[in-house]
Write a protein that holds these residues in place. Structure first.
Motif, PDB file in Angstrom:
ATOM      1  N   GLU A 225       0.847  -1.183   0.000  1.00 34.23           N
ATOM      2  CA  GLU A 225       0.000   0.000   0.000  1.00 34.23           C
ATOM      3  C   GLU A 225       0.890   1.243   0.000  1.00 34.23           C
ATOM      4  OE1 GLU A 225      -2.685  -0.122   3.261  1.00 34.23           O
ATOM      5  OE2 GLU A 225      -3.554  -2.051   2.698  1.00 34.23           O
ATOM      6  N   PRO A 226       0.381   2.380  -0.492  1.00 29.33           N
ATOM      7  CA  PRO A 226       1.199   3.602  -0.555  1.00 29.33           C
ATOM      8  C   PRO A 226       1.322   4.297   0.804  1.00 29.33           C
ATOM      9  CG  PRO A 226      -0.981   4.027  -1.442  1.00 29.33           C
ATOM     10  CD  PRO A 226      -0.937   2.551  -1.147  1.00 29.33           C
ATOM     11  N   THR A 227       2.017   3.633   1.723  1.00 26.68           N
ATOM     12  CA  THR A 227       2.206   4.173   3.073  1.00 26.68           C
ATOM     13  C   THR A 227       3.504   4.982   3.139  1.00 26.68           C
ATOM     14  OG1 THR A 227       3.417   2.197   3.755  1.00 26.68           O
ATOM     15  CG2 THR A 227       1.020   2.184   4.073  1.00 26.68           C
ATOM     16  N   GLU A 228       3.657   5.725   4.203  1.00 26.28           N
ATOM     17  CA  GLU A 228       4.870   6.513   4.392  1.00 26.28           C
ATOM     18  C   GLU A 228       6.100   5.609   4.491  1.00 26.28           C
ATOM     19  OE1 GLU A 228       6.774   9.867   7.451  1.00 26.28           O
ATOM     20  OE2 GLU A 228       4.900   8.811   7.954  1.00 26.28           O
ATOM     21  N   SER A 229       5.959   4.504   5.229  1.00 29.21           N
ATOM     22  CA  SER A 229       7.113   3.626   5.431  1.00 29.21           C
ATOM     23  C   SER A 229       7.567   2.992   4.116  1.00 29.21           C
ATOM     24  CB  SER A 229       6.775   2.530   6.453  1.00 29.21           C
ATOM     25  OG  SER A 229       5.670   1.756   6.010  1.00 29.21           O
ATOM     26  N   PHE A 230       6.610   2.551   3.285  1.00 29.93           N
ATOM     27  CA  PHE A 230       7.021   1.953   2.017  1.00 29.93           C
ATOM     28  C   PHE A 230       7.575   3.019   1.074  1.00 29.93           C
ATOM     29  CE2 PHE A 230       6.013   0.613  -2.404  1.00 29.93           C
ATOM     30  CZ  PHE A 230       7.006  -0.359  -2.491  1.00 29.93           C
ATOM     31  N   ALA A 231       6.974   4.184   1.062  1.00 31.77           N
ATOM     32  CA  ALA A 231       7.483   5.260   0.201  1.00 31.77           C
ATOM     33  C   ALA A 231       8.935   5.570   0.543  1.00 31.77           C
ATOM     34  CB  ALA A 231       6.619   6.507   0.347  1.00 31.77           C
ATOM     35  N   LYS A 232       9.269   5.639   1.841  1.00 30.52           N
ATOM     36  CA  LYS A 232      10.648   5.892   2.270  1.00 30.52           C
ATOM     37  C   LYS A 232      11.572   4.772   1.809  1.00 30.52           C
ATOM     38  CE  LYS A 232       9.836   8.737   6.394  1.00 30.52           C
ATOM     39  NZ  LYS A 232       9.920   8.795   7.869  1.00 30.52           N
ATOM     40  N   LYS A 233      11.105   3.530   1.992  1.00 24.38           N
ATOM     41  CA  LYS A 233      11.927   2.388   1.592  1.00 24.38           C
ATOM     42  C   LYS A 233      12.161   2.379   0.078  1.00 24.38           C
ATOM     43  CE  LYS A 233      12.115  -2.680   1.616  1.00 24.38           C
ATOM     44  NZ  LYS A 233      12.470  -2.751   0.177  1.00 24.38           N
ATOM     45  N   TYR A 234      11.102   2.677  -0.685  1.00 27.20           N
ATOM     46  CA  TYR A 234      11.214   2.607  -2.143  1.00 27.20           C
ATOM     47  C   TYR A 234      12.115   3.723  -2.681  1.00 27.20           C
ATOM     48  CZ  TYR A 234       9.361   0.503  -6.475  1.00 27.20           C
ATOM     49  OH  TYR A 234       9.208  -0.187  -7.657  1.00 27.20           O
ATOM     50  N   VAL A 235      12.062   4.889  -2.064  1.00 29.95           N
ATOM     51  CA  VAL A 235      12.977   5.966  -2.441  1.00 29.95           C
ATOM     52  C   VAL A 235      14.419   5.539  -2.171  1.00 29.95           C
ATOM     53  CG1 VAL A 235      13.790   8.274  -1.843  1.00 29.95           C
ATOM     54  CG2 VAL A 235      11.359   7.881  -2.190  1.00 29.95           C
ATOM     55  N   ALA A 236      14.630   4.914  -1.001  1.00 31.67           N
ATOM     56  CA  ALA A 236      15.979   4.443  -0.662  1.00 31.67           C
ATOM     57  C   ALA A 236      16.440   3.372  -1.648  1.00 31.67           C
ATOM     58  CB  ALA A 236      15.992   3.896   0.759  1.00 31.67           C
ATOM     59  N   ASP A 237      15.530   2.466  -2.015  1.00 32.77           N
ATOM     60  CA  ASP A 237      15.864   1.422  -2.988  1.00 32.77           C
ATOM     61  C   ASP A 237      16.207   2.030  -4.346  1.00 32.77           C
ATOM     62  OD1 ASP A 237      15.472  -0.550  -1.133  1.00 32.77           O
ATOM     63  OD2 ASP A 237      13.454  -1.094  -1.834  1.00 32.77           O
ATOM     64  N   ALA A 238      15.404   3.001  -4.780  1.00 33.43           N
ATOM     65  CA  ALA A 238      15.642   3.648  -6.065  1.00 33.43           C
ATOM     66  C   ALA A 238      16.976   4.382  -6.064  1.00 33.43           C
ATOM     67  CB  ALA A 238      14.500   4.617  -6.384  1.00 33.43           C
ATOM     68  N   THR A 239      17.274   5.037  -4.950  1.00 34.83           N
ATOM     69  CA  THR A 239      18.550   5.758  -4.825  1.00 34.83           C
ATOM     70  C   THR A 239      19.723   4.789  -4.917  1.00 34.83           C
ATOM     71  OG1 THR A 239      17.475   7.406  -3.416  1.00 34.83           O
ATOM     72  CG2 THR A 239      19.884   7.321  -3.372  1.00 34.83           C
ATOM     73  N   LEU A 240      19.612   3.686  -4.196  1.00 35.41           N
ATOM     74  CA  LEU A 240      20.666   2.667  -4.209  1.00 35.41           C
ATOM     75  C   LEU A 240      20.863   2.109  -5.609  1.00 35.41           C
ATOM     76  CD1 LEU A 240      22.611   0.662  -2.783  1.00 35.41           C
ATOM     77  CD2 LEU A 240      20.613  -0.826  -2.426  1.00 35.41           C
ATOM     78  N   PHE A 241      19.753   1.793  -6.282  1.00 33.47           N
ATOM     79  CA  PHE A 241      19.852   1.210  -7.608  1.00 33.47           C
ATOM     80  C   PHE A 241      20.470   2.198  -8.591  1.00 33.47           C
ATOM     81  CE2 PHE A 241      18.003   0.194 -11.819  1.00 33.47           C
ATOM     82  CZ  PHE A 241      18.569  -1.067 -11.977  1.00 33.47           C
ATOM     83  N   TYR A 242      20.064   3.449  -8.513  1.00 27.75           N
ATOM     84  CA  TYR A 242      20.625   4.444  -9.418  1.00 27.75           C
ATOM     85  C   TYR A 242      22.137   4.576  -9.210  1.00 27.75           C
ATOM     86  CZ  TYR A 242      22.095   8.882 -11.307  1.00 27.75           C
ATOM     87  OH  TYR A 242      22.801   9.855 -11.966  1.00 27.75           O
ATOM     88  N   LYS A 243      22.581   4.577  -7.980  1.00 28.15           N
ATOM     89  CA  LYS A 243      24.017   4.684  -7.702  1.00 28.15           C
ATOM     90  C   LYS A 243      24.774   3.499  -8.288  1.00 28.15           C
ATOM     91  CE  LYS A 243      23.720   7.496  -3.494  1.00 28.15           C
ATOM     92  NZ  LYS A 243      23.917   7.531  -2.030  1.00 28.15           N
ATOM     93  N   LYS A 244      24.182   2.311  -8.182  1.00 23.58           N
ATOM     94  CA  LYS A 244      24.814   1.124  -8.747  1.00 23.58           C
ATOM     95  C   LYS A 244      24.891   1.212 -10.276  1.00 23.58           C
ATOM     96  CE  LYS A 244      23.679  -2.291  -5.142  1.00 23.58           C
ATOM     97  NZ  LYS A 244      24.937  -3.037  -5.053  1.00 23.58           N
ATOM     98  N   VAL A 245      23.802   1.650 -10.894  1.00 19.26           N
ATOM     99  CA  VAL A 245      23.776   1.790 -12.354  1.00 19.26           C
ATOM    100  C   VAL A 245      24.772   2.845 -12.806  1.00 19.26           C
ATOM    101  CG1 VAL A 245      22.362   2.588 -14.296  1.00 19.26           C
ATOM    102  CG2 VAL A 245      21.431   0.929 -12.676  1.00 19.26           C
ATOM    103  N   ASP A 246      24.789   3.975 -12.105  1.00 21.50           N
ATOM    104  CA  ASP A 246      25.688   5.063 -12.466  1.00 21.50           C
ATOM    105  C   ASP A 246      27.147   4.616 -12.377  1.00 21.50           C
ATOM    106  OD1 ASP A 246      26.121   7.836 -13.185  1.00 21.50           O
ATOM    107  OD2 ASP A 246      26.844   8.128 -11.142  1.00 21.50           O
TER     108      ASP A 246
END
Length: 698
Positions: free
Chosen positions: A664-685
């Motif tokens: 569900e679009p909760t605050e906790s998942f939104a925070k986690k997904y932003v962190a995941d996206a940030t991590l993935f982007y750094k790895k790709v970069d």
């Protein structure tokens, strides 16, 4: 360009306009790829036109509603930045032409002062949400669909779910079962229904015109109104993820539904439910209620009508009774959808003072004045006559619909406005009985893309070309037998025959004369069904001969020089080619959007921005390997296969991405997904930088 920054109250809008100005500057400096820049400006209503160096700007007017004050603002903008001409489209927008690209940010800023936007008027986005122009006053409607169309417009404007889809997405709301908004030709079409006193909609999915018209499929007999926006969001999420992105001609919703089947598509829709912004979404209608008691108190100016016969004919063809007792709507037949700012200003002042300060632009490129009390009709007739706005035949056969064609559109093959003008004269001068005929509609498009909706009219014409040896002449494909059947049903026209364009008037005469002589108290559609396609082909065939062309046949309508077929690259629904560096640069911007949305407690928006970060970053690496990326679902699958062992995550890449459907679009998942996206982007970069170092080292 900075002076407008402090004049816009909405910071989101202000940021959007400043971003456009910034990207224009970077593009001019060669720092933004042309194809990528095209995508950005199209999503802001700025469209390249046939003439080099200038732009067409499309002004987005949801369900065609425009107040007198907004029309005054649009007129001011057109005079300052364009030519003073306003063009009404078949999607209830207004277009202005010959605008300098450099001035588009300030033009947009001026419009926003009156709450008028350009955002997502073009490009691979949710386009203008259309509706019957009589919504709210329709004597047959179960309820006013205007608030629902408005809510859909507001909810999906700038919504991350629908910013960079594979193609455009169109929605329409009809006011009644007559289906005057043409639900069956839209990606999503809605017809209002009442069930035990509850408001809801009949829903159709996957319709479209173009070169391969497709009738939308029924998906709900009754969708409760509070489920409307959640359902649309689910559909858009599926279209964004699974829709074709590489093959432009196969990228519309209708092809996705055809490809995987309706049942499989609806199963994907169901799988989005947990991730939606809202499970139910109530739509408030109070702001759309008018005080007719106040309108009844408007003072009636004294006026005398000299032309009583003309006035009575106008009442019969151009005036519609409203469901509100004692009030009427006035239809203005706008020839080819074009009118000018001097008349626009006078019209705006008229409705501000003597009506409800509201106009609706129609799907047939006309204007509808609403909420005029009966005693004011003579006054309005006299005032509109002075403006040249009392031409008879609103929404009748003589009210021909046509796209701009070769006047300004890159894709135009032959003139549509020129032939429309001539056919209109033929009808008015030779067939006056059609001034109030609603049975036959005539629609014209300059190419197969059907912006003039030619392939769903009783009589349609499509711009083409025809050869006589090495010479090329403008031509028309004649189409017959289309129309609206009602309650979500319609039919598409048959392609009957191709003729030289200069024979279009004679083709119309032959068709109408045959219908008059042989039809027996039946509709044109019934007559066409009875006679069959070959019958019409046979008596039109002499007009198709090309061995007897004369010099005039090689000059298109409205032109003085010999016809030259020049077709450019269409932009409005174009699929852009992403360069890797530009794509990764935009990933950074989307990551910032995800973080900003999180800080604003817009958790569903933040999550979708994060999803886009992950998918686009993966796409960048696939492009570096020359891997075709047709859909987002394909990107996810291909990335896992090619890079799953090289860019390691705690879970398989597909599971990493599809968290979006499992939470569900909760605050906790939104925070986690932003962190995941940030991590993935750094790895790709980091991975991409190593690739570049390796390539340079070679």
């Amino acid at each position: 360009m900075r002076s407008f920054r402090t004049e816009i109250e909405n910071p989101v809008v202000e940021k959007d306009i400043i971003e456009l100005e910034k990207k224009i500057r970077l593009f001019k400096e060669g720092k933004v790829d042309e194809e990528r820049f095209r995508s950005l400006r199209l999503a802001r209503g700025v469209y390249g036109q046939r003439q080099q160096g200038v732009q067409m700007v499309r002004i987005k007017l949801p369900y065609g509603k425009v107040t007198g004050d907004q029309l005054l603002r649009i007129a001011d903008v057109s005079d300052e930045y364009s030519t003073g001409r306003l063009h009404i489209t078949t999607r209830q927008d207004i277009q202005i032409h010959y605008v300098s690209l450099d001035r588009t940010p300030e033009l947009w800023a001026e419009l926003e002062k009156s709450d008028v936007t350009l955002r997502e008027a073009c490009g691979n986005t949710v386009r203008n949400v259309t509706a019957s122009e009589i919504a709210g006053i329709d004597t047959d409607e179960p309820f006013d669909v205007s608030p629902y169309a408005h809510a859909v417009f507001q909810f999906f404007l700038r919504n991350p779910v629908c910013q960079e889809m594979g193609r455009k997405f169109k929605m329409a709301f009809s006011s009644s079962d007559k289906d005057s908004a043409l639900s069956f030709i839209h990606d999503l079409g809605f017809i209002p229904k009442l069930k035990d006193g509850e408001r809801g909609f009949k829903v159709l999915l996957g319709g479209g015109l173009g070169s391969q018209p497709n009738h939308a499929e029924l998906v709900h007999d009754f969708l409760p109104s509070e489920k409307l926006i959640p359902f649309i969001e689910s559909v858009l999420r599926v279209f964004d993820r699974h829709g074709e992105r590489a093959k432009r001609l196969k990228a519309r919703m209708k092809f996705l539904v055809q490809g995987i089947g309706l049942e499989a598509f609806l199963q994907l829709v169901e799988e989005q439910q947990l991730a939606l912004s809202y499970q139910t979404y109530s739509i408030h209608t109070d702001d759309f209620e008018k005080d007719y008691g106040v309108l009844n108190k408007i003072t009636v100016p004294e006026v005398s009508i000299d032309d009583e016969a003309g006035y009575k004919a106008w009442l019969q063809t151009n005036v519609l009774p409203q469901k509100q007792d004692g009030f009427y709507a006035i239809g203005i037949k706008v020839k080819l959808g074009d009118f000018y700012t001097d008349k626009a200003r006078k019209l705006a002042e008229l409705v501000k003072k003597y009506a409800s300060n509201e106009l609706r632009l129609s799907l047939r490129q006309n204007i509808l004045i609403r909420d005029v009390k009966e005693e004011l009709l003579p006054f309005f007739y006299s005032q509109l006559a002075e403006l040249g706005f009392t031409s008879l035949g609103y929404n009748s056969t003589v009210d021909i619909t046509a796209c701009p064609g070769t006047d300004t559109c890159n894709l135009g093959i032959a003139s549509s406005t020129g032939i429309a003008d001539v056919l209109g004269d033929v009808l008015v001068n030779e067939y006056p009985e059609y001034l109030n005929n609603k049975d036959i509609t005539i629609k014209i498009s300059g190419c197969m893309n059907a912006c003039g909706q030619h392939n769903m009219a009783q009589i349609g014409f499509q711009g083409m070309s025809i050869r006589q040896g090495k010479l090329v002449a403008p031509a028309l494909q004649v189409l017959l037998g289309g129309g609206v059947l009602g309650d979500g049903s319609g039919r598409f026209s048959d392609k009957v025959i191709k003729i030289p364009s200069k024979r279009g008037p004679q083709a119309l005469r032959v068709l109408l004369d045959d219908f008059k002589a042989n039809a027996k108290d039946e509709s044109f559609l019934n007559y066409y069904n009875k006679q069959g396609k070959k019958y019409f082909y046979d008596f039109l065939k002499p007009l198709s001969e090309t061995d007897n062309l004369v010099a005039d046949d090689f000059v298109d309508w409205g032109h003085s020089k010999a016809y030259v077929q020049e077709v450019g690259i269409g932009e409005c629904a174009g699929v852009v080619v992403d360069l890797i560096a530009t794509l990764l640069f935009e990933v950074e911007e989307k990551l910032e959007n995800a973080k900003n949305a999180l800080e604003s407690n817009a958790y569903a928006d933040s999550i979708y921005h994060s999803y886009t970060v992950i998918v686009n970053a993966a796409k960048a690496l696939l492009l570096a390997e020359n891997v075709k990326t047709n859909t987002q679902a394909g990107i996810i699958k291909q990335f896992e296969e090619l890079f799953g062992d090289q860019i390691t995550l705690e879970v398989p890449f597909s599971k990493f991405v599809y968290q979006i459907n499992k939470n569900e679009p909760t605050e906790s998942f939104a925070k986690k997904y932003v962190a995941d996206a940030t991590l993935f982007y750094k790895k790709v970069d980091a991975f991409r930088k190593k690739q570049i170092e390796h390539e340079v080292g070679k």
